[in-house]
Design an enzyme around this catalytic site. Structure first.
Site, short mmCIF file in Angstrom:
data_model
loop_
_atom_site.label_atom_id
_atom_site.label_comp_id
_atom_site.label_asym_id
_atom_site.label_seq_id
_atom_site.Cartn_x
_atom_site.Cartn_y
_atom_site.Cartn_z
N CYS A 173 0.90 -1.06 -0.10
CA CYS A 173 0.17 -0.03 0.04
C CYS A 173 0.70 1.22 0.00
O CYS A 173 1.74 1.18 -1.05
CB CYS A 173 -0.91 -0.07 1.22
N ARG A 227 -2.14 -0.92 5.54
CA ARG A 227 -3.28 -1.22 4.96
C ARG A 227 -3.02 -2.55 4.41
O ARG A 227 -3.83 -3.63 4.28
CB ARG A 227 -3.82 -0.39 4.05
#
Lengths: 149, 286
Positions: free
Chosen positions: B239, B244
């Site tokens: 990410c 994430r």
């Protein structure tokens, strides 16, 4: 008129006396003092223009100069660090002129040792807030210059 | 309903409520995006592990060494055999990130509290501001397990071999639009776009509205059905800074039983600054 320079020096002193953990606790005290956003801004049509998009959590800022600078803010409750920094800025610039606010040192976060306490990645969002407040003051300044000429 | 591939790693709020006082064998760990959120109120027995100020090396762009990690655990009363239950804000991004880091240091028993901090607060369960103190743990430093972590050179090799990549960021970040916004130079990367060929599967497709993970069937439909991935694929997820993507890593590895998923924690803040590496802009090419 406010003496921004000596306020900044006091702030530096206040934070630099503390270790990084205590600096975060102090930031939490600032967060607790951030007032709610006044009603007149809450449903503003241009609300999205006041968002600071670099922040991962929603942050909205308004800067007025009716009787010296007042920073109004809405910060997501799950972001106490951001609330704390916005509150610190709010107290720092209260009553100052656009010229003064536009001149807040860009390295303020370093000066008060918050980069050390928060880490580089998190500090980036706070830098963006500082940048935005300076830019908003700069716009006021140039708008005022235009209306005079 | 089919069970997750490793059902034991996911506990619900009720489980934590029932077991939270068993502090001699269980440690609840809060890990948030905001370093002060824990201090505003947390599960009474929980300690804090901060992804940035605790887990990252203060000088080098890397994680702390194994001795520092052992110390971090001991200070929080975590021993080699402690069950560590992670929870946090933002749909457990940082809880998954801390889980991934603990796995890298080979901590055996790690779990995630499904739904995270928000689910606990929504049910008006007890929170506390005071930081609990526990007897010091005993922790043996172990060499890091790098089979779950990808470095940039490995990503390049993976790319040349035609290996699968998943970009879990927003559409704007994936296409490269986001760096084009005027007046906002501080995204942390000098180039926008994605690693060529990376599938765009945003992290939140795995999450329900209440922050809990979707069922195994629903997840299989998305990752295997719609995107054509297979549990035997060699996959790298990334990410912006690896938080994430650790959520997607967790979903693929533990909920769906994929066997070889690595998190590229350098992610876009590294790739978007590297000289000479390939970048693709716009929508996915395939």
């Amino acid at each position: 008129m406010c003496d921004l320079q000596s306020r900044i020096e006091e702030l530096e002193e206040e934070f630099q006396l503390l270790d990084p953990r205590e600096r975060l606790e102090l930031l939490l005290d600032y967060a607790a003092r951030l007032p709610e956003l006044p009603e007149e801004f809450r449903d503003a049509a241009d609300r999205e223009l006041h968002r600071v998009p670099e922040c991962q959590t929603p942050v909205f800022l308004w800067l007025t100069f009716d009787d010296g600078a007042v920073l109004h803010a809405e910060v997501a409750p799950e972001a106490p660090t951001v609330q704390g920094f916005v509150s610190l800025l709010r107290e720092l610039i209260a009553g100052c002129s656009p010229e003064q606010v536009a001149q807040i040192p860009q390295d303020l976060l370093h000066r008060v040792g918050l980069v050390e306490a928060l880490g580089m990645v998190r500090s980036r969002g706070l830098h963006a807030i500082l940048h935005r407040v300076r830019a908003m003051a700069g716009q006021q300044q140039s708008a005022a210059a235009k209306s005079q000429s | 309903m089919a069970e997750y591939a490793h059902p034991e790693v996911l506990v619900d709020v009720e489980w934590v409520l029932e077991h939270r006082k068993e502090v001699d064998r269980i440690r609840i760990v809060e890990s948030d995006e905001d370093v002060l959120l824990y201090d505003m109120g947390h599960i009474p027995e929980a300690v804090k592990v901060d992804w940035q100020t605790d887990l990252q090396h203060p000088v080098i762009r890397d994680y702390i060494d194994k001795e520092a990690f052992a110390r971090l655990c001991e200070e929080r009363g975590i021993s080699d055999d402690t069950t560590v239950v992670f929870y946090g804000d933002k749909n457990n991004w940082w809880a998954c990130y801390a889980f991934w880091a603990f796995k890298m240091y080979r901590h055996a028993d790690c779990r995630i509290m499904n739904g995270g901090r928000q689910k606990w607060l929504n049910q008006n369960l007890p929170v506390e501001k005071a930081v609990p103190q526990y007897p010091r743990g005993r922790y043996r430093p172990r060499d890091r397990d790098l089979s779950i972590r990808a470095f940039r050179d490995q990503v390049l090799e993976h790319l040349e071999r035609g290996g699968k990549l998943i970009d879990v960021r927003t559409k704007g970040e994936y296409t490269g639009e986001l760096l084009h916004m005027p007046d906002y130079p501080q995204e942390g990367a000098l180039r926008g776009g994605h690693i060529p060929g990376a599938l765009h599967i945003p992290w939140q497709v795995a999450i329900r509205d209440d922050g809990t993970f979707k069922s195994r069937e629903e997840l299989e439909e998305i990752y295997i059905g719609q995107h054509g991935l297979s549990p035997d694929d060699d996959i790298i997820v990334y990410c912006r800074i690896g938080e994430r993507s650790s959520l997607t890593w967790f979903v693929l590895t533990y909920l769906l039983g994929f066997k070889r998923v690595r998190n590229y924690d350098g992610s876009w803040t590294e790739w978007g600054n590297l000289v000479g590496v390939p970048i693709e802009k716009g929508e996915a090419s395939s």
